[in-house]
Motif scaffolding. Structure first.
Motif, short mmCIF file in Angstrom:
data_model
loop_
_atom_site.label_atom_id
_atom_site.label_comp_id
_atom_site.label_asym_id
_atom_site.label_seq_id
_atom_site.Cartn_x
_atom_site.Cartn_y
_atom_site.Cartn_z
N GLY A 47 -1.72 10.59 2.47
CA GLY A 47 -2.60 9.44 2.52
C GLY A 47 -2.47 8.70 3.85
O GLY A 47 -1.59 8.99 4.65
N ILE A 54 -2.83 4.66 5.74
CA ILE A 54 -2.86 3.21 5.55
C ILE A 54 -3.39 2.60 6.84
O ILE A 54 -2.89 2.88 7.93
CB ILE A 54 -1.45 2.65 5.22
CG1 ILE A 54 -0.94 3.24 3.91
CG2 ILE A 54 -1.47 1.14 5.17
CD1 ILE A 54 0.49 2.83 3.56
N ASN A 114 2.58 10.06 -4.14
CA ASN A 114 2.30 11.38 -3.56
C ASN A 114 3.57 12.04 -3.04
O ASN A 114 3.73 13.25 -3.14
CB ASN A 114 1.25 11.28 -2.45
CG ASN A 114 -0.10 10.88 -3.00
OD1 ASN A 114 -0.42 11.14 -4.16
ND2 ASN A 114 -0.91 10.23 -2.18
N SER A 140 2.06 1.80 -3.57
CA SER A 140 1.03 2.19 -4.55
C SER A 140 0.30 3.48 -4.19
O SER A 140 -0.10 4.23 -5.08
CB SER A 140 0.02 1.06 -4.73
OG SER A 140 -0.65 0.79 -3.52
N LEU A 141 0.13 3.78 -2.89
CA LEU A 141 -0.66 4.96 -2.50
C LEU A 141 0.20 6.15 -2.06
O LEU A 141 -0.08 7.29 -2.45
CB LEU A 141 -1.60 4.60 -1.34
CG LEU A 141 -2.65 3.54 -1.60
CD1 LEU A 141 -3.41 3.22 -0.32
CD2 LEU A 141 -3.61 4.00 -2.68
N ILE A 142 1.19 5.91 -1.25
CA ILE A 142 1.92 7.00 -0.62
C ILE A 142 3.12 7.46 -1.45
O ILE A 142 3.33 8.66 -1.64
CB ILE A 142 2.40 6.59 0.81
CG1 ILE A 142 1.23 6.06 1.64
CG2 ILE A 142 3.10 7.74 1.49
CD1 ILE A 142 0.07 7.00 1.84
N GLU A 149 0.83 -1.20 0.00
CA GLU A 149 0.00 0.00 0.00
C GLU A 149 0.86 1.26 0.00
O GLU A 149 0.52 2.24 -0.65
CB GLU A 149 -0.94 0.01 1.21
CG GLU A 149 -2.14 -0.88 1.05
CD GLU A 149 -3.06 -0.76 2.24
OE1 GLU A 149 -4.03 0.04 2.16
OE2 GLU A 149 -2.79 -1.43 3.25
#
Length: 196
Positions: A180, A182, A99, A94-96, A91
Protein backbone atom coordinates in the motif's frame (compact mmCIF):
# COMPACT_ATOMS: atom_id res chain seq x y z
CA UNK A 1 25.15 -40.67 37.57
CA UNK A 2 22.42 -43.30 37.31
CA UNK A 3 20.04 -43.78 40.21
CA UNK A 4 20.93 -47.44 40.85
CA UNK A 5 24.63 -46.52 41.00
CA UNK A 6 23.91 -43.79 43.55
CA UNK A 7 21.84 -46.14 45.68
CA UNK A 8 24.51 -48.85 45.47
CA UNK A 9 27.16 -46.36 46.55
CA UNK A 10 25.00 -45.24 49.47
CA UNK A 11 24.40 -48.81 50.63
CA UNK A 12 28.07 -49.76 50.23
CA UNK A 13 29.19 -46.68 52.19
CA UNK A 14 26.69 -47.45 54.95
CA UNK A 15 27.83 -51.08 55.24
CA UNK A 16 31.54 -50.22 55.28
CA UNK A 17 31.19 -47.50 57.92
CA UNK A 18 28.48 -49.24 59.98
CA UNK A 19 26.14 -46.32 59.24
CA UNK A 20 28.34 -43.72 60.94
CA UNK A 21 29.13 -41.79 57.73
CA UNK A 22 26.49 -40.61 55.32
CA UNK A 23 27.03 -39.29 51.78
CA UNK A 24 27.72 -35.57 51.42
CA UNK A 25 24.99 -33.04 50.68
CA UNK A 26 26.04 -32.34 47.05
CA UNK A 27 25.66 -36.05 46.33
CA UNK A 28 22.15 -36.05 47.72
CA UNK A 29 21.23 -32.71 46.10
CA UNK A 30 21.87 -33.96 42.56
CA UNK A 31 18.74 -36.06 42.75
CA UNK A 32 16.75 -33.28 44.45
CA UNK A 33 17.90 -30.81 41.79
CA UNK A 34 16.69 -33.13 39.01
CA UNK A 35 13.45 -33.61 40.96
CA UNK A 36 12.93 -29.82 41.22
CA UNK A 37 13.71 -29.26 37.52
CA UNK A 38 10.82 -31.56 36.59
CA UNK A 39 8.32 -29.63 38.74
CA UNK A 40 8.23 -32.27 41.45
CA UNK A 41 7.91 -35.23 39.09
CA UNK A 42 10.63 -37.85 38.99
CA UNK A 43 12.12 -38.32 35.57
CA UNK A 44 12.96 -41.75 34.26
CA UNK A 45 14.77 -40.38 31.19
CA UNK A 46 16.61 -37.09 31.31
CA UNK A 47 16.45 -34.91 28.20
CA UNK A 48 19.66 -33.57 26.75
CA UNK A 49 20.07 -29.78 26.87
CA UNK A 50 19.47 -29.58 23.09
CA UNK A 51 16.21 -31.56 23.34
CA UNK A 52 15.02 -29.39 26.23
CA UNK A 53 15.84 -26.22 24.29
CA UNK A 54 13.99 -27.51 21.20
CA UNK A 55 10.90 -28.43 23.22
CA UNK A 56 10.74 -25.02 24.89
CA UNK A 57 11.43 -22.95 21.80
CA UNK A 58 9.04 -24.42 19.20
CA UNK A 59 6.67 -21.67 18.10
CA UNK A 60 3.25 -22.14 16.64
CA UNK A 61 2.51 -20.27 13.44
CA UNK A 62 0.23 -17.87 15.35
CA UNK A 63 2.91 -17.13 17.98
CA UNK A 64 5.46 -16.55 15.24
CA UNK A 65 3.18 -14.15 13.36
CA UNK A 66 2.35 -12.23 16.55
CA UNK A 67 6.02 -11.91 17.54
CA UNK A 68 7.10 -10.82 14.07
CA UNK A 69 4.23 -8.32 13.77
CA UNK A 70 5.11 -6.64 17.08
CA UNK A 71 8.73 -6.34 16.01
CA UNK A 72 7.70 -5.15 12.51
CA UNK A 73 5.64 -2.30 13.97
CA UNK A 74 8.47 -1.32 16.32
CA UNK A 75 11.01 -1.34 13.46
CA UNK A 76 8.70 0.68 11.20
CA UNK A 77 8.23 3.41 13.82
CA UNK A 78 11.97 3.50 14.43
CA UNK A 79 12.50 3.90 10.67
CA UNK A 80 9.92 6.71 10.43
CA UNK A 81 11.49 8.73 13.22
CA UNK A 82 9.60 11.29 15.30
CA UNK A 83 8.95 13.64 12.36
CA UNK A 84 7.20 11.15 10.05
CA UNK A 85 5.59 8.78 12.57
CA UNK A 86 2.94 11.12 14.02
CA UNK A 87 1.74 12.10 10.54
CA UNK A 88 1.32 8.60 9.05
CA UNK A 89 0.97 6.35 12.13
CA UNK A 90 -2.83 5.92 11.95
CA UNK A 91 -2.86 5.10 8.25
CA UNK A 92 0.10 2.77 8.69
CA UNK A 93 -1.74 0.85 11.42
CA UNK A 94 -5.00 0.58 9.50
CA UNK A 95 -3.76 0.10 5.91
CA UNK A 96 -0.23 -1.27 5.88
CA UNK A 97 0.14 -3.35 9.06
CA UNK A 98 -2.68 -5.81 8.17
CA UNK A 99 -0.98 -6.39 4.79
CA UNK A 100 2.36 -6.97 6.52
CA UNK A 101 0.62 -9.47 8.79
CA UNK A 102 -0.79 -11.30 5.74
CA UNK A 103 2.63 -11.42 4.09
CA UNK A 104 4.23 -12.77 7.28
CA UNK A 105 1.45 -15.36 7.64
CA UNK A 106 1.94 -16.51 4.04
CA UNK A 107 5.66 -16.84 4.66
CA UNK A 108 5.16 -18.70 7.96
CA UNK A 109 2.79 -21.15 6.28
CA UNK A 110 5.65 -22.31 4.06
CA UNK A 111 7.72 -23.47 7.04
CA UNK A 112 7.09 -26.28 9.54
CA UNK A 113 6.63 -25.02 13.11
CA UNK A 114 9.99 -26.42 14.27
CA UNK A 115 11.78 -24.25 11.65
CA UNK A 116 10.06 -21.01 12.71
CA UNK A 117 12.40 -20.60 15.70
CA UNK A 118 15.33 -20.11 13.31
CA UNK A 119 13.58 -17.22 11.52
CA UNK A 120 14.33 -13.83 12.98
CA UNK A 121 13.84 -10.18 12.14
CA UNK A 122 16.70 -7.86 11.24
CA UNK A 123 17.51 -4.52 12.79
CA UNK A 124 16.58 -1.20 11.21
CA UNK A 125 19.60 0.01 9.24
CA UNK A 126 21.26 3.11 10.65
CA UNK A 127 21.82 4.50 7.16
CA UNK A 128 18.78 6.72 6.63
CA UNK A 129 18.52 6.66 2.83
CA UNK A 130 17.84 2.94 2.32
CA UNK A 131 14.38 1.51 1.63
CA UNK A 132 14.80 -1.31 4.16
CA UNK A 133 12.44 -1.41 7.12
CA UNK A 134 13.35 -4.97 8.14
CA UNK A 135 14.04 -8.40 6.70
CA UNK A 136 13.06 -11.79 8.04
CA UNK A 137 15.95 -14.19 7.63
CA UNK A 138 16.99 -17.72 8.56
CA UNK A 139 19.62 -17.62 11.32
CA UNK A 140 21.00 -21.01 10.30
CA UNK A 141 21.92 -19.96 6.75
CA UNK A 142 21.93 -16.17 7.19
CA UNK A 143 19.77 -15.84 4.06
CA UNK A 144 16.76 -13.55 3.77
CA UNK A 145 13.31 -15.08 3.37
CA UNK A 146 11.28 -11.89 2.97
CA UNK A 147 12.25 -8.21 2.77
CA UNK A 148 9.98 -5.33 3.78
CA UNK A 149 10.77 -1.94 2.26
CA UNK A 150 9.36 1.58 2.00
CA UNK A 151 10.36 4.17 -0.56
CA UNK A 152 9.44 7.78 -1.17
CA UNK A 153 7.58 8.20 -4.47
CA UNK A 154 6.98 11.54 -6.18
CA UNK A 155 4.75 11.14 -9.24
CA UNK A 156 4.85 14.13 -11.66
CA UNK A 157 2.51 16.98 -10.68
CA UNK A 158 1.55 15.19 -7.49
CA UNK A 159 2.69 15.12 -3.87
CA UNK A 160 4.92 12.61 -2.10
CA UNK A 161 3.87 9.08 -1.17
CA UNK A 162 5.39 6.40 0.99
CA UNK A 163 5.19 3.17 -0.99
CA UNK A 164 5.32 0.04 1.17
CA UNK A 165 6.20 -3.24 -0.52
CA UNK A 166 8.01 -6.52 0.05
CA UNK A 167 10.18 -8.97 -1.86
CA UNK A 168 10.37 -12.75 -1.33
CA UNK A 169 13.00 -15.39 -1.86
CA UNK A 170 10.57 -17.31 -4.12
CA UNK A 171 11.07 -14.89 -7.02
CA UNK A 172 14.69 -14.10 -6.06
CA UNK A 173 13.59 -10.73 -4.61
CA UNK A 174 12.87 -9.30 -8.07
CA UNK A 175 9.11 -8.64 -7.93
CA UNK A 176 7.55 -5.83 -5.88
CA UNK A 177 4.61 -7.10 -3.85
CA UNK A 178 2.56 -4.05 -2.93
CA UNK A 179 1.46 -3.45 0.66
CA UNK A 180 0.00 0.00 0.00
CA UNK A 181 0.89 3.68 -0.21
CA UNK A 182 0.39 6.56 2.20
CA UNK A 183 0.20 10.15 0.98
CA UNK A 184 2.56 12.59 2.69
CA UNK A 185 1.86 16.02 1.09
CA UNK A 186 3.37 18.28 -1.59
CA UNK A 187 6.42 19.14 0.53
CA UNK A 188 9.49 16.90 0.54
CA UNK A 189 9.30 14.48 3.50
CA UNK A 190 12.10 14.53 6.08
CA UNK A 191 14.88 11.93 6.07
CA UNK A 192 14.12 8.56 7.65
CA UNK A 193 14.75 8.43 11.39
CA UNK A 194 14.59 12.24 11.69
CA UNK A 195 13.97 13.53 15.18
CA UNK A 196 11.80 16.60 15.74
Amino acid sequence: MSIWLKKSFFVLLSILTFGLVSPTQPFLNEENHAFAKNNGKPSSVEATPEEAREEESVLTHDEFIETMLEQAEKNAYEKFGTKIKPVIEDEFRSLILPNIERAIADTAAQFPEEDLTSLTISEVPQYAKTEKIFHIYDERSGEDVIRFHVRKDHPPKDGYYFNFHYHTVHDKFLAHHELGSIYWNKNTPPQWMSVS
